[in-house]
Design a protein around this motif. Structure first.
Motif, PDB file in Angstrom:
ATOM      1  N   TYR A   1      -5.069   2.158  -8.417  1.00  0.00           N
ATOM      2  CA  TYR A   1      -5.538   3.250  -7.566  1.00  0.00           C
ATOM      3  C   TYR A   1      -6.945   2.902  -7.054  1.00  0.00           C
ATOM      4  O   TYR A   1      -7.783   2.405  -7.810  1.00  0.00           O
ATOM      5  N   TYR A   2      -7.161   3.185  -5.755  1.00  0.00           N
ATOM      6  CA  TYR A   2      -8.462   2.916  -5.143  1.00  0.00           C
ATOM      7  C   TYR A   2      -9.016   4.215  -4.562  1.00  0.00           C
ATOM      8  O   TYR A   2      -8.246   5.045  -4.063  1.00  0.00           O
ATOM      9  N   PRO A   3     -10.309   4.374  -4.599  1.00  0.00           N
ATOM     10  CA  PRO A   3     -10.907   5.640  -4.165  1.00  0.00           C
ATOM     11  C   PRO A   3     -11.055   5.774  -2.653  1.00  0.00           C
ATOM     12  O   PRO A   3     -12.021   6.360  -2.169  1.00  0.00           O
ATOM     13  N   CYS A   4     -10.111   5.223  -1.909  1.00  0.00           N
ATOM     14  CA  CYS A   4     -10.192   5.353  -0.457  1.00  0.00           C
ATOM     15  C   CYS A   4      -8.821   5.045   0.121  1.00  0.00           C
ATOM     16  O   CYS A   4      -7.942   4.527  -0.575  1.00  0.00           O
ATOM     17  N   ASP A   5      -8.652   5.374   1.366  1.00  0.00           N
ATOM     18  CA  ASP A   5      -7.410   5.084   2.073  1.00  0.00           C
ATOM     19  C   ASP A   5      -7.453   3.626   2.537  1.00  0.00           C
ATOM     20  O   ASP A   5      -8.168   3.300   3.472  1.00  0.00           O
ATOM     21  N   LEU A   6      -6.701   2.786   1.872  1.00  0.00           N
ATOM     22  CA  LEU A   6      -6.772   1.353   2.155  1.00  0.00           C
ATOM     23  C   LEU A   6      -6.153   0.979   3.498  1.00  0.00           C
ATOM     24  O   LEU A   6      -6.381  -0.114   3.989  1.00  0.00           O
TER      25      LEU A   6
ATOM     26  N   LEU B   1       0.874  -1.175   0.000  1.00  0.00           N
ATOM     27  CA  LEU B   1       0.000   0.000   0.000  1.00  0.00           C
ATOM     28  C   LEU B   1       0.908   1.220   0.000  1.00  0.00           C
ATOM     29  O   LEU B   1       1.733   1.379   0.899  1.00  0.00           O
ATOM     30  N   CYS B   2       0.786   2.058  -1.013  1.00  0.00           N
ATOM     31  CA  CYS B   2       1.684   3.179  -1.173  1.00  0.00           C
ATOM     32  C   CYS B   2       0.907   4.477  -1.198  1.00  0.00           C
ATOM     33  O   CYS B   2      -0.208   4.551  -1.711  1.00  0.00           O
ATOM     34  N   ASN B   3       1.545   5.487  -0.680  1.00  0.00           N
ATOM     35  CA  ASN B   3       1.003   6.812  -0.871  1.00  0.00           C
ATOM     36  C   ASN B   3       1.751   7.479  -2.024  1.00  0.00           C
ATOM     37  O   ASN B   3       2.669   6.906  -2.615  1.00  0.00           O
ATOM     38  N   VAL B   4       1.407   8.676  -2.322  1.00  0.00           N
ATOM     39  CA  VAL B   4       1.963   9.361  -3.504  1.00  0.00           C
ATOM     40  C   VAL B   4       3.465   9.564  -3.363  1.00  0.00           C
ATOM     41  O   VAL B   4       4.245   9.350  -4.321  1.00  0.00           O
TER      42      VAL B   4
ATOM     43  N   LEU C   1       3.186   0.169   3.230  1.00  0.00           N
ATOM     44  CA  LEU C   1       2.559  -0.830   4.096  1.00  0.00           C
ATOM     45  C   LEU C   1       2.497  -2.124   3.309  1.00  0.00           C
ATOM     46  O   LEU C   1       1.784  -2.220   2.322  1.00  0.00           O
TER      47      LEU C   1
ATOM     48  N   ILE D   1     -14.750  -2.653   3.000  1.00  0.00           N
ATOM     49  CA  ILE D   1     -15.118  -1.253   3.173  1.00  0.00           C
ATOM     50  C   ILE D   1     -16.588  -1.210   3.584  1.00  0.00           C
ATOM     51  O   ILE D   1     -17.463  -1.629   2.831  1.00  0.00           O
TER      52      ILE D   1
END
Lengths: 150, 720
Positions: B412-417, B364-367, B445, B454
C-alpha cells in the motif's frame, strides 16, 4: 617665549573620547620660564576658587588639549601639571588616515561572528511545515500487487 | 589656466601646453578618416617678443596621430601663420584637404575654399619636411583675417611617423579669427585586444666577445603594445650579436602599437625584430654579467628559442596554453583551465527506469479490484465443486505447481500511483503465472515501465537574522520527510532557495529515496520505505511480520533472524544471512533498510536504494501451514523500529525545524562596543565606537610619542 593663553576646562569625558564634552572654567595667560616639551607642561598659576574642578586645558599656541592635574602648592598658587591629549588635539590631522576597522558602531559587517554577544542557554525552536503532503486514502490506485506470471 | 583652444572636450592653454613626450589619447587605427574637433578662438593679442612654443599633440607610432602645433606670432616679419597641423610624414597629398569656409549667422556654410592641393601643406608631405608638419600659409588663404571664416581640415591617412618638433621662431598676432579644425576625435576606434607591457631588465648571460659595441650604451626596459588577434610570443636570441642581447618576436597576430622604452617614460616604435634589450657598457668588458629578466603585465609568453615560440604560435588550437614558456608561472593565471572539474552542472539530471517486467508483473490496483481478486481466490462452491479452486486444482494436476505461489507481494502506498507512473496499461485481468483471472467489475493498471517520481512540492528556506547567526552552530536546520525520517541539514546550502521535495519509489520493495532539490540541483537525498507491505493470504505470514519489524529506517540495528527447526531455514537476514550460492547477503547496518525477503524460488533478488544489497534466496519459502505443521515458530529479535505502516501515523507533510541560539544582547552593545567590522576607510568616515585593527597614521604635527599614543588608543577603542 611670549605669553600664551591657557583655557582651563572641566571635562567628564573619558580619555578615549575624541570630541570631549568640556566646560570652560577660566582663561589664564602665562609664559614658560624654561624650555619644556609641548607634551608635558607644568605651570604655576595664581589661586582660583574652582581650581579643583580643572582637569582639562587648551593652549592654542601649542595647538593642543591637555589633561590637567592640579596641585595646590600653597594658598596663593596652584600648580598645573599638563599632559597632551593627542587623540583630541590632532583629530583634524589624522582623520584622513587609512584604517582597517576591527569593531565599529557605524560601519559593521553583519556576517562576521561577534564573540562579544552572549547567548541564552535555550535555543528557540521554529518549525515551518510544508503546505503539501501525502494523502493516504483507499481511493485511487494506491496498492501494488506483484505477481509472477505473464 | 586660460583656455585658448579646445581639442574635443579638452581645454588647452598656449602657456601651459607641454611638449608631448608620451602617449596621447588619440589613437587612430588605419585606415579611416580622422577628425578632431578643435575650436580655436584667438582674439586680439598684443605684440609679443617671445620664443615660439610648439605643442605636439600627437605621438610617434605606426599609427596616425594628428597633432596641432599652435604658433603664436607677434606680427613681426613675414612668414608662417596660424597653426601647424601635422600628421604622419608619409601622408600622401591627396589624403589631406584644407577647407577655408565661411558661415553665416545661422551657421550655414556659405563659402568653401579648398586649398590647392591642401595648401602649402601638400608641399610638405612626402617627406619634404622631416618633422611632417603642415604649414598653412597666409599668402594662400587671404580670407583668413576676416570674421566668420573657419578653417576645416580633413585628413586621411593610414600610417606615418609623427616626430617630435623642436622649438621654432616667429610669432604673429591674429585678430578676430576663429579657427575650427574639424578633426573629430569621436570617430576614433580602438580595437579590442590584449594590452601587454613587459619590463625587461637584466638576465644572466656571458659576454664572450670583445668586439667594438655601438657607441651608445642603452638597454630597453619596456615593451608594450596591444595584440588584437592571433598569438604572439617572444623568444630569446641565442648568443650575443654585435654587442647586443636580443628578443625576437614571432606572431600571427595583428598588433596595435609595438613600442620599446629604455626608461618607461619615453616610448619609441619597435623598428627591428628581433629588438635589442641590452648593450654592454664598455667595449672591452668581458665575463659573466648578472642580469635579470622579469615581466610586469602578463600574457605574453617568452620562450628560450625560436622553435618553441613558433610551435606555440602555430598550434592550430587557439586556446592551447603556453605551458613551455619560460615565464609560464607568471602568465598562467591568464590561461585559466576550462572547468577542470568537469562541465558545469547547473541543474541535476535525473535518470529514468528503463527495465521492463518480465517474469513478474506489477499491477496498480484499487480497492474494488483487490476485493474481487481476493474473493475469487477463495471462490469454491462446495456443492458444485467448481470455482477458482477447482481450476487451480486442475492446474496443480496439470502442472504440478501451485499458481498461488506466484503472488509475490502486495503493498500500500500513501498516494494514487496512477498519477505517478504513466507507462501503464489498463486491463481487466491478471495472470497467476499462466492462469488468467478475469475481473468482472473492476480493472487494474499493469505497469509497463515503473518510471516515475512523486513531486511532493516546493518550500522556500529563508534566513532568520540575515547575519552570522543564521549559520551553524548558532542555527541548526533539520528536515522531516514522511516515510524517511528526521535529518540535519547544512543550513548554508538551503538559505534563499526554493527546495523541491521529490520521492523516487521502488515498487517492488516499497523503498523510496526523498530528494531535496534547490534551483535544479540535487542537494541532499535520504532513504526510507514508503510502501506498506500487506500480508497475502497464502504467503508466509511470519515472513511478513519479520520483514515489517525488520524494516530499518535510519535507526536500524540488529537484523531479524528466523530459523526453522531441523534445518528448514525460512530466511535469515542480517550478518549471518544464508544465501544461495554466489549471492551476497545484505549487511544490516545502521541506517540501512533490511532486505525484505518476499518471494520464493531461485534468484529473487531484492535490491532497492534503501538496501545495502540484495539477498538472493535460493531456498523455497515455507507456507504458514508448513510452519505450523513443522511446529516451527519464527522468533524475532530486534529493537523497535518503525515500519512503513506505522509511518502512516506520523505527519504526512515535510517540515523544517530551526534550532536558533538567541543572543542575550545588551541594548548598549553597539553604542559602547560596536560590532565586528573589517571595513576599510579613513577615520573620518567612522562615528561612534571605533576599534582599529590596523592604521596608517597621518599626523603631521604630533610628536612621535603622541603619534604612538594615538595609535594605541585607536587599537584599544575610541569614541568619535
Amino acid at each position: 617665549m611670549a605669553d600664551f593663553t591657557v583655557q582651563l576646562y572641566n571635562t567628564s569625558s573619558a580619555h578615549n573620547v575624541v570630541h570631549k564634552q568640556k566646560t570652560l572654567l577660566r582663561t589664564i595667560t602665562g609664559s614658560l620660564k624654561e624650555d619644556t616639551p609641548m607634551e608635558q607642561i607644568t605651570m604655576n598659576v595664581g589661586y582660583f576658587e574652582d581650581y579643583y574642578r580643572c582637569n582639562y586645558a587648551y593652549i592654542e599656541k601649542f595647538h593642543r588639549f591637555y589633561y590637567v592635574r592640579v596641585l595646590l602648592i600653597d594658598g596663593d598658587q596652584v600648580r598645573l601639571t599638563m599632559k597632551s591629549d593627542a587623540l583630541s588635539s590632532f583629530y583634524d590631522g589624522y582623520k584622513n588616515s587609512k584604517i582597517i576597522a576591527k569593531r565599529s558602531s557605524s560601519n559593521c559587517n553583519p556576517n562576521i561572528v561577534d564573540n562579544a554577544s552572549p547567548f541564552k542557554p535555550q535555543p528557540k525552536i521554529i518549525t515551518r511545515k510544508a503546505n503539501f503532503s501525502f494523502t493516504p486514502s483507499s481511493s485511487g490506485y494506491c496498492y501494488v500487487l506483484t505477481m509472477g506470471g505473464k | 589656466m586660460a583656455v585658448d583652444f579646445m581639442i574635443g572636450a579638452k581645454e588647452c592653454s598656449l602657456d601651459t601646453m607641454p611638449h608631448a613626450t608620451g602617449a596621447y589619447p588619440f589613437y587612430f587605427p588605419t585606415p579611416i578618416p580622422v577628425y578632431i574637433d578643435v575650436s580655436f578662438n584667438y582674439s586680439v593679442m598684443s605684440s609679443i617678443n617671445a620664443v615660439a612654443t610648439g605643442y605636439i599633440l600627437g605621438f610617434t607610432d605606426n599609427n596616425m596621430y594628428p597633432f596641432i602645433r599652435i604658433d603664436r606670432q607677434d606680427g613681426h616679419g613675414s612668414g608662417y601663420g596660424g597653426f601647424w597641423f601635422g600628421l604622419g610624414s608619409a601622408i600622401m597629398s591627396q589624403d589631406y584637404e584644407c577647407h577655408v569656409t565661411k558661415y553665416d549667422d545661422n551657421g550655414t556654410k556659405t563659402e568653401d575654399y579648398v586649398t590647392q592641393g591642401g595648401c602649402d601643406a601638400t608641399l610638405w608631405w612626402g617627406g619634404n619636411i622631416p618633422n611632417g608638419v603642415v604649414h598653412i600659409n597666409h599668402s594662400t588663404i587671404p580670407v583668413i583675417l576676416e570674421d566668420n571664416w573657419d578653417m576645416e581640415i580633413y585628413a586621411y591617412q593610414a600610417s606615418g611617423d609623427v616626430q617630435q618638433l623642436g622649438a621654432w621662431q616667429d610669432l604673429k598676432n591674429y585678430t578676430s579669427i576663429n579657427f575650427d579644425y574639424i578633426l573629430n576625435a569621436a570617430d576614433e576606434v580602438i580595437p579590442d585586444g590584449h594590452d601587454f607591457h613587459i619590463h625587461i631588465g637584466w638576465t644572466n648571460g656571458t659576454w664572450t666577445s670583445d668586439q667594438q659595441p655601438p657607441v651608445t650604451m642603452a638597454y630597453f626596459q619596456g615593451l608594450r603594445g596591444k595584440i588584437t588577434s592571433g598569438k604572439m610570443a617572444l623568444y630569446r636570441m641565442s648568443g650575443i650579436i654585435d654587442g647586443k642581447l636580443q628578443l625576437g618576436i614571432y606572431s600571427n597576430a595583428t598588433f596595435y602599437g609595438l613600442e620599446t622604452s629604455s626608461d618607461n617614460i619615453n616610448w619609441n616604435e619597435v623598428s627591428e625584430n628581433p629588438y635589442t634589450f641590452f648593450y654592454r657598457k664598455h667595449f672591452n668588458e668581458l665575463g659573466t654579467f648578472g642580469y635579470a629578466l622579469y615581466e610586469s603585465t602578463k600574457y605574453i609568453p617568452i620562450y628560450g628559442d625560436f622553435e618553441k615560440a613558433k610551435d606555440w604560435v602555430d598550434d592550430p588550437d587557439p586556446d592551447a596554453p603556453p605551458v613551455d614558456a619560460d615565464n609560464w608561472d607568471d602568465i598562467s593565471p591568464d590561461y585559466p583551465p576550462d572547468n577542470p572539474t568537469g562541465d558545469p552542472d547547473d541543474e541535476t539530471e535525473f535518470g529514468e527506469v528503463s527495465s521492463r517486467n518480465m517474469f513478474s508483473q506489477l499491477y496498480l490496483c484499487n480497492v474494488s479490484a483487490l476485493y474481487e481478486i481476493s474473493n475469487d481466490l477463495f471462490d469454491y462452491d462446495v456443492t458444485t465443486l467448481t470455482g477458482l479452486w477447482d481450476d487451480i486444482k486442475k492446474g496443480l494436476e496439470m502442472y504440478g505447481s501451485n499458481p498461488m505461489e506466484v503472488v509475490q507481494g502486495l503493498r500500500y502506498y500513501p498516494c494514487d500511483l496512477s498519477q505517478v507512473f504513466q507507462s501503464v496499461q489498463s486491463q481487466n485481468y491478471i495472470y497467476f503465472g499462466a492462469y488468467q483471472l478475469q475481473l468482472q467489475n473492476s480493472s487494474v493498471l499493469k505497469v509497463i515501465y515503473a518510471n516515475g517520481y512523486i513531486d511532493l512540492g516546493t518550500i522556500a528556506i529563508k534566513r532568520g537574522y540575515n547575519d552570522w547567526r543564521d549559520f551553524e552552530p548558532y542555527t541548526k536546520v533539520f528536515v522531516y520527510l514522511p516515510y524517511v525520517g528526521y535529518y540535519p541539514l547544512e543550513a548554508r546550502k538551503y538559505y534563499g532557495k526554493s527546495v523541491n521535495i521529490r520521492y523516487y519509489i521502488d515498487l517492488r520493495t516499497g523503498a523510496c529515496t526523498a530528494c531535496l532539490i534547490a534551483n535544479g540541483v540535487l542537494l541532499d537525498w535520504f532513504d526510507g520505505v514508503i510502501g506498506t507491505e500487506m500480508p497475502i493470504t497464502l504467503t508466509d505470514y511470519s515472513s511478513y511480520a519479520q520483514s515489517q519489524l525488520n524494516i530499518i529506517m535510519r535507526n536500524a540495528g540488529i537484523g531479524i533472524a528466523a530459523e526453522g527447526v531441523g534445518g528448514n531455514v525460512i530466511h535469515k537476514v542480517g550478518k549471518n544471512a544464508i544465501t544461495s550460492a554466489g549471492s551476497a547477503a545484505a549487511e544490516m547496518t545502521e541506517g540501512s533498510a533490511a532486505a525484505t525477503v518476499i518471494g520464493t524460488g531461485a534468484g529473487v533478488t531484492l535490491g532497492a536504494g534503501a538496501l545495502a544489497g540484495g539477498i538472493a534466496v535460493g531456498t523455497a519459502m515455507k507456507t504458514t501451514f508448513d510452519l505450523m505443521r513443522d511446529g516451527t515458530a519464527a522468533h524475532t529479535k530486534t529493537r523497535p523500529a518503525s515500519s512503513s505502516m506505522i509511518n502512516q501515523y506520523l505527519p504526512q507533510y515535510p517540515f523544517f525545524r530551526f534550532e536558533i541560539m538567541e543572543i542575550d544582547e545588551s541594548a548598549y552593545l553597539n553604542e559602547l562596543y560596536g560590532r565586528p567590522s573589517n571595513a576599510s576607510g579613513i577615520i573620518g568616515n567612522f562615528s561612534g565606537y571605533l576599534e582599529v585593527e590596523d592604521v596608517m597614521l597621518i599626523c603631521p604635527i604630533a610628536t612621535d610619542v603622541e603619534r604612538q599614543e594615538i595609535i594605541d588608543l585607536l587599537k584599544s577603542g575610541i569614541y568619535i
